[in-house]
Write a protein that holds these residues in place. Structure first.
Motif, PDB file in Angstrom:
ATOM      1  N   ASP A  73       0.838  -1.197   0.000  1.00 29.13           N
ATOM      2  CA  ASP A  73       0.000   0.000   0.000  1.00 29.13           C
ATOM      3  C   ASP A  73       0.870   1.242   0.000  1.00 29.13           C
ATOM      4  OD1 ASP A  73       0.606  -0.779   2.714  1.00 29.13           O
ATOM      5  OD2 ASP A  73      -0.714   0.830   3.361  1.00 29.13           O
ATOM      6  N   GLU A  75       0.470   5.890  -0.850  1.00 27.20           N
ATOM      7  CA  GLU A  75      -0.405   7.038  -1.077  1.00 27.20           C
ATOM      8  C   GLU A  75      -0.045   7.681  -2.406  1.00 27.20           C
ATOM      9  OE1 GLU A  75      -1.813  10.149   2.024  1.00 27.20           O
ATOM     10  OE2 GLU A  75      -0.108  11.041   0.977  1.00 27.20           O
ATOM     11  N   CYS A  85      -5.334   6.596  -0.798  1.00 29.13           N
ATOM     12  CA  CYS A  85      -4.573   5.429  -0.357  1.00 29.13           C
ATOM     13  C   CYS A  85      -4.845   4.288  -1.328  1.00 29.13           C
ATOM     14  CB  CYS A  85      -4.986   5.010   1.048  1.00 29.13           C
ATOM     15  SG  CYS A  85      -4.614   6.266   2.286  1.00 29.13           S
ATOM     16  N   GLU A  87      -3.953   0.223  -2.540  1.00 31.99           N
ATOM     17  CA  GLU A  87      -3.453  -1.096  -2.178  1.00 31.99           C
ATOM     18  C   GLU A  87      -3.339  -1.880  -3.476  1.00 31.99           C
ATOM     19  OE1 GLU A  87      -4.924  -3.719   1.307  1.00 31.99           O
ATOM     20  OE2 GLU A  87      -6.100  -4.286  -0.451  1.00 31.99           O
ATOM     21  N   THR A 111      -8.918   4.211   0.335  1.00 30.31           N
ATOM     22  CA  THR A 111      -8.923   5.421   1.150  1.00 30.31           C
ATOM     23  C   THR A 111     -10.013   5.381   2.212  1.00 30.31           C
ATOM     24  OG1 THR A 111      -8.067   6.651  -0.740  1.00 30.31           O
ATOM     25  CG2 THR A 111      -9.023   7.939   1.072  1.00 30.31           C
ATOM     26  N   LYS A 114      -9.199   2.939   4.975  1.00 25.98           N
ATOM     27  CA  LYS A 114      -8.135   3.472   5.836  1.00 25.98           C
ATOM     28  C   LYS A 114      -8.684   4.549   6.771  1.00 25.98           C
ATOM     29  CE  LYS A 114      -4.400   1.380   4.227  1.00 25.98           C
ATOM     30  NZ  LYS A 114      -3.468   0.614   5.019  1.00 25.98           N
ATOM     31  N   GLU A 117     -10.610   2.777   9.491  1.00 27.18           N
ATOM     32  CA  GLU A 117      -9.688   2.163  10.441  1.00 27.18           C
ATOM     33  C   GLU A 117      -9.087   3.219  11.367  1.00 27.18           C
ATOM     34  OE1 GLU A 117      -6.933   0.226   7.831  1.00 27.18           O
ATOM     35  OE2 GLU A 117      -8.260  -1.497   7.502  1.00 27.18           O
ATOM     36  N   GLU A 118      -8.747   4.367  10.818  1.00 22.29           N
ATOM     37  CA  GLU A 118      -8.192   5.457  11.627  1.00 22.29           C
ATOM     38  C   GLU A 118      -9.236   5.972  12.625  1.00 22.29           C
ATOM     39  OE1 GLU A 118      -5.465   8.020  13.182  1.00 22.29           O
ATOM     40  OE2 GLU A 118      -5.076   6.459  11.699  1.00 22.29           O
TER      41      GLU A 118
END
Length: 177
Positions: A73, A75, A85, A87, A111, A114, A117-118
């Motif tokens: 992964d 950016e 983002c 992958e 994106t 991610k 997840e953040e």
């Protein structure tokens, strides 16, 4: 050809220097460039220095070992300046004689995943902070009654260290009644 034209993921082929030699329309949409703009473009043109270095290391590993990378992964910066983002996978391309001629792979925009997840990590950190700094004592125990978590306030109230409490049965710290 039909699969490549209709798949949502971006498909790419690059030469050994990392310049695009073939790709599908999904990759154009992902990066925000037209086919004409993207042809021959190198990843250093749509990644920052740190991500370009990571990509170089990943591609170099595939080149040296011959083994594909399934999950990588990084950016990117789209043509409009927005960051996304990505992958993807990386596989070595060889000609009919077995000579290494480049790489191919599939990429997808992750994106939103991610970001989610953040957000979960942020939420967990906030909960942990609330637990740790609560003005009342808190502890968590498992189904066998073993204490698995305890906050600072409860430790201060009981006069114990975390090492003395964690893993102990909860009833060790309660009155007989």
């Amino acid at each position: 050809r039909t699969i490549l034209e209709n798949v949502e993921e971006g498909y790419y082929e690059v030469d050994l220097a990392g310049n695009f030699t073939f790709f599908n329309d999904s990759l154009c949409r992902l990066l925000g460039y037209s086919k004409e703009e993207l042809m021959g473009m190198n990843n250093r043109q749509y990644t920052d220095q740190e991500n370009a270095k990571r990509l170089y290391q990943a591609f170099n590993q595939v080149y040296r070992t011959g083994e594909p990378r399934r999950e990588c992964d990084w950016e990117i910066t789209r043509r409009d300046g927005s960051k996304r983002c990505i992958e993807g996978s990386i596989s070595l391309r060889k000609d009919a004689s077995g000579k290494q001629i480049g790489f191919r792979g599939i990429v997808r925009d992750v994106t939103e995943r991610k970001r989610a997840e953040e957000a979960v990590r942020d939420s967990e950190a906030k909960f942990q902070q609330l637990f740790d700094e609560a003005p009342v004592g808190y502890h968590v125990y498992d189904t066998q009654g073993q204490i698995t978590k305890v906050n600072r306030t409860e430790l201060e109230m009981l006069g114990y260290t975390p090492e003395e409490v964690l893993g102990q049965p909860v009833w060790k710290f309660t009155g007989d009644e």
